[in-house]
Design a protein around this motif. Structure first.
Motif, PDB file in Angstrom:
ATOM      1  N   GLY A  47       5.302   3.289   5.999  1.00 53.62           N
ATOM      2  CA  GLY A  47       4.367   4.411   5.808  1.00 53.62           C
ATOM      3  C   GLY A  47       3.571   3.719   4.820  1.00 53.62           C
ATOM      4  N   VAL A  48       3.569   2.486   4.292  1.00 50.49           N
ATOM      5  CA  VAL A  48       2.623   2.330   3.283  1.00 50.49           C
ATOM      6  C   VAL A  48       1.618   0.940   4.088  1.00 50.49           C
ATOM      7  CG1 VAL A  48       2.283   0.832   1.152  1.00 50.49           C
ATOM      8  CG2 VAL A  48       4.203   2.419   1.411  1.00 50.49           C
ATOM      9  N   TYR A  49       0.428   1.173   3.675  1.00 53.70           N
ATOM     10  CA  TYR A  49      -0.488   0.430   4.241  1.00 53.70           C
ATOM     11  C   TYR A  49      -1.448  -0.598   3.246  1.00 53.70           C
ATOM     12  CZ  TYR A  49       0.422   2.804   8.681  1.00 53.70           C
ATOM     13  OH  TYR A  49       1.265   3.159   9.742  1.00 53.70           O
ATOM     14  N   CYS A  50      -1.643  -1.860   3.244  1.00 53.62           N
ATOM     15  CA  CYS A  50      -2.111  -2.577   2.236  1.00 53.62           C
ATOM     16  C   CYS A  50      -3.447  -3.081   2.836  1.00 53.62           C
ATOM     17  CB  CYS A  50      -1.335  -3.762   1.732  1.00 53.62           C
ATOM     18  SG  CYS A  50       0.177  -3.082   0.654  1.00 53.62           S
ATOM     19  N   ALA A  51      -4.334  -3.560   2.117  1.00 55.00           N
ATOM     20  CA  ALA A  51      -5.649  -4.102   2.171  1.00 55.00           C
ATOM     21  C   ALA A  51      -6.043  -4.797   1.325  1.00 55.00           C
ATOM     22  CB  ALA A  51      -6.821  -2.968   2.538  1.00 55.00           C
ATOM     23  N   ARG A  52      -7.096  -5.811   1.507  1.00 53.61           N
ATOM     24  CA  ARG A  52      -7.625  -6.642   0.483  1.00 53.61           C
ATOM     25  C   ARG A  52      -8.541  -5.790  -0.558  1.00 53.61           C
ATOM     26  NH1 ARG A  52      -4.639 -11.322   0.752  1.00 53.61           N
ATOM     27  NH2 ARG A  52      -4.122 -11.585   2.953  1.00 53.61           N
ATOM     28  N   HIS A  53      -8.359  -6.269  -1.796  1.00 58.53           N
ATOM     29  CA  HIS A  53      -9.243  -5.606  -2.746  1.00 58.53           C
ATOM     30  C   HIS A  53     -10.628  -5.778  -2.528  1.00 58.53           C
ATOM     31  CE1 HIS A  53     -10.801  -4.262  -6.597  1.00 58.53           C
ATOM     32  NE2 HIS A  53      -9.912  -3.842  -7.054  1.00 58.53           N
ATOM     33  N   LEU A  54     -11.500  -4.626  -2.656  1.00 59.64           N
ATOM     34  CA  LEU A  54     -13.104  -4.730  -2.214  1.00 59.64           C
ATOM     35  C   LEU A  54     -13.610  -6.015  -2.938  1.00 59.64           C
ATOM     36  CD1 LEU A  54     -15.134  -3.376  -0.713  1.00 59.64           C
ATOM     37  CD2 LEU A  54     -15.337  -1.848  -2.937  1.00 59.64           C
ATOM     38  N   ASN A  55     -13.269  -6.004  -4.278  1.00 54.48           N
ATOM     39  CA  ASN A  55     -13.871  -7.180  -5.094  1.00 54.48           C
ATOM     40  C   ASN A  55     -13.270  -8.420  -5.279  1.00 54.48           C
ATOM     41  OD1 ASN A  55     -16.011  -5.273  -5.674  1.00 54.48           O
ATOM     42  ND2 ASN A  55     -14.691  -4.267  -7.225  1.00 54.48           N
ATOM     43  N   ASP A  56     -11.939  -8.509  -4.734  1.00 54.29           N
ATOM     44  CA  ASP A  56     -11.356  -9.868  -4.815  1.00 54.29           C
ATOM     45  C   ASP A  56     -10.506  -9.981  -3.684  1.00 54.29           C
ATOM     46  OD1 ASP A  56      -9.890 -11.842  -5.138  1.00 54.29           O
ATOM     47  OD2 ASP A  56      -9.131 -11.446  -7.268  1.00 54.29           O
ATOM     48  N   THR A  57     -10.801 -10.669  -2.756  1.00 49.85           N
ATOM     49  CA  THR A  57     -10.109 -10.609  -1.303  1.00 49.85           C
ATOM     50  C   THR A  57      -8.873 -11.374  -1.555  1.00 49.85           C
ATOM     51  OG1 THR A  57     -11.530 -12.575  -0.725  1.00 49.85           O
ATOM     52  CG2 THR A  57     -12.097 -10.496  -0.074  1.00 49.85           C
ATOM     53  N   ASN A  58      -8.461 -11.975  -2.620  1.00 50.65           N
ATOM     54  CA  ASN A  58      -7.339 -12.880  -2.894  1.00 50.65           C
ATOM     55  C   ASN A  58      -6.208 -11.756  -3.348  1.00 50.65           C
ATOM     56  OD1 ASN A  58      -8.118 -15.255  -1.954  1.00 50.65           O
ATOM     57  ND2 ASN A  58      -9.129 -15.511  -4.062  1.00 50.65           N
ATOM     58  N   VAL A  59      -6.481 -10.460  -3.465  1.00 48.14           N
ATOM     59  CA  VAL A  59      -5.481  -9.494  -4.110  1.00 48.14           C
ATOM     60  C   VAL A  59      -5.446  -8.288  -2.983  1.00 48.14           C
ATOM     61  CG1 VAL A  59      -5.191  -7.695  -5.933  1.00 48.14           C
ATOM     62  CG2 VAL A  59      -6.444 -10.059  -6.297  1.00 48.14           C
ATOM     63  N   LEU A  60      -3.981  -8.242  -2.761  1.00 48.51           N
ATOM     64  CA  LEU A  60      -3.791  -7.027  -2.023  1.00 48.51           C
ATOM     65  C   LEU A  60      -3.691  -5.762  -2.720  1.00 48.51           C
ATOM     66  CD1 LEU A  60      -0.987  -8.451   0.432  1.00 48.51           C
ATOM     67  CD2 LEU A  60      -3.316  -7.540   1.132  1.00 48.51           C
ATOM     68  N   VAL A  61      -3.839  -4.720  -2.196  1.00 50.92           N
ATOM     69  CA  VAL A  61      -3.482  -3.324  -2.732  1.00 50.92           C
ATOM     70  C   VAL A  61      -3.206  -2.396  -1.890  1.00 50.92           C
ATOM     71  CG1 VAL A  61      -5.593  -3.633  -4.501  1.00 50.92           C
ATOM     72  CG2 VAL A  61      -5.946  -2.433  -2.391  1.00 50.92           C
ATOM     73  N   VAL A  62      -2.723  -1.394  -2.462  1.00 50.77           N
ATOM     74  CA  VAL A  62      -1.817  -0.180  -1.500  1.00 50.77           C
ATOM     75  C   VAL A  62      -3.185   0.738  -1.285  1.00 50.77           C
ATOM     76  CG1 VAL A  62      -0.470   1.686  -1.420  1.00 50.77           C
ATOM     77  CG2 VAL A  62       0.328  -0.288  -2.383  1.00 50.77           C
TER      78      VAL A  62
END
Length: 440
Positions: free
Chosen positions: A130-145
């Motif tokens: 149920g959790v979906y992660c994506a690359r941070h808008l300002n840092d594509t090396n970082v994943l966020v929920v």
């Protein structure tokens, strides 16, 4: 809206071909009404007066999540299935905070019969069901929920304050569970939250004011809960596309000074508002396509300003205490497809201008006190329009009211009628249990 579409098409070609096809299909669906749009993500017919029953198929849920994340601005995001491997870059502060939030949430979940949260352990939160992660808008090396989708999980518990730690969350779908209590005020930290669906749960208390502090919110669905009291007028100043409030315990009146809403669909149905539909509804004119006021205890005359809603496709004010004639201004609603005036105390003439609307497909005005159908209104079958004119005072039509009933109902002059003041022969406003409303 055109600006959003340009950005959409500029971004879409950065996606793999299989994702591009999903997104383009969704754009085509978005040309239809909002109610049908939502059905595209629910894999079934969408009824705003019924709790949503989402498919549990993860791919279909993932498609909806992708569209929302794209619109919010995660242009470089990708959907991460639950069995993907999280890179070392994922061990950032954002995911550490997310771990704290999910563990706090799991501690206050008391029933999870479908085991949605059974794998919510360990720091790799992007692996959680149920959790979906994506690359941070300002840092594509970082994943966020970026998204949480627990729709139709039948989960019981409540929402902890720690959910406010999920500051990059764009989508929160908790439809059809047994969450209770109130929404934590810490949700105000979710500045990117685009879509909030907490419908068909057991939330209580006044309207969740934390919603008003979410600057990016575009879709709000809080129906089928136990919220009560007044609606804040500020709600209709927000840049929302869809507002679903139905099947709660809201009272008082619909705010008389409605703001310049951007909503294309607003559902007030099955609450206890009372009062009249305010003339300020005209401020919704530039965007509103669907307005549902079924069984809201509203009374008085329909305001002429309803005719200013030139984009309206669906208007349903059935099961209320509305009096007076049909405003002739409704004859200008060229996009109107469904008009339901049934179970009110409307009277006078059914105007031909309404009956000849070019897109009208369903016109229900049964259980009123109309005495004449003007022109083609007496033969809507010839236009292929589905209609219901039973239980009125129409001469030579079958299944009408008795002569005694019709003579007892006096015409109402809307120029003299004061909102909230009942006519001499009108009973007190009533509220109809949902179970007693017959199917269309």
């Amino acid at each position: 809206m055109k600006g959003r579409q340009v950005i959409f098409w500029q971004v879409i070609y950065h996606f793999p071909i299989e994702i591009r096809s999903i997104l383009m299909h969704t754009v085509n669906i978005q040309q239809e009404s909002v109610l049908i749009r939502r059905a595209s993500c629910n894999a079934g017919q969408f009824d705003p007066l019924q709790p949503l029953k989402f498919e549990t198929n993860q791919q279909k849920q993932g498609k909806c999540v992708l569209v929302v994340l794209l619109l919010v601005g995660y242009a470089t995001s990708t959907h991460h299935p639950h069995n993907h491997h999280v890179s070392k870059n994922a061990t950032n502060q954002s995911l550490q905070q997310a771990y704290v939030a999910f563990q706090a949430w799991k501690r206050v979940i008391y029933s999870d019969p479908m085991n949605f949260t059974s794998n919510w352990h360990g720091p790799n939160v992007c692996n959680y069901t149920g959790v979906y992660c994506a690359r941070h808008l300002n840092d594509t090396n970082v994943l966020v929920v970026a998204g949480i989708d627990l729709n139709h999980g039948d989960i019981a518990g409540f929402l902890p304050d720690e959910l406010g730690l999920l500051s990059e969350l764009a989508l929160l779908h908790l439809n059809s569970n047994r969450f209770c209590g109130i929404l934590p005020p810490t949700l105000s930290n979710l500045s990117l939250l685009f879509e909030l669906d907490i419908s068909n749960n057991r939330f209580v208390g006044p309207f969740p004011s934390v919603v008003l502090s979410l600057p990016s919110l575009y879709f709000l669905d809080i129906r089928f809960n136990e919220f009560e009291g007044q609606l804040p007028p500020q709600l209709f100043n927000k840049k929302l596309d869809a507002i679903f409030l139905n099947n709660n315990r809201f009272t008082s009146v619909i705010p008389p000074n409605l703001g310049p809403s951007t909503a294309s669909v607003v559902v007030f149905a099955n609450n206890r508002f009372g009062g009249c539909l305010p003339p300020s509804i005209a401020k919704f004119a530039d965007t509103l396509e669907e307005l549902l006021l079924i069984n809201t205890s509203i009374s008085g005359c329909l305001p002429t300003e309803l005719g200013f809603l030139y984009k309206l496709r669906v208007l349903d004010v059935s099961f209320n205490q509305i009096v007076g004639p049909i405003p002739y201004s409704l004859s200008g609603l060229a996009h109107l497809e469904l008009l339901n005036l049934a179970h009110n105390k409307l009277s006078g003439i059914v105007p031909e201008g309404v009956c000849v609307l070019p897109n009208l497909a369903n016109f229900t005005f049964s259980y009123n006190f109309f005495c004449e159908e003007e022109g083609i209104c007496s033969n809507l079958t010839s236009k292929g329009i589905v209609f219901d004119d039973r239980r009125n005072c129409l001469p030579e039509k079958p299944l009408q009211r008795s002569k005694k009933e019709c003579e007892a109902e006096r015409p109402v002059d809307c120029f003299d009628h004061v909102c909230g003041k009942s006519t001499s022969n009108s009973a007190a406003a009533y509220h109809i249990p949902l179970s007693s409303i017959p199917p269309p």
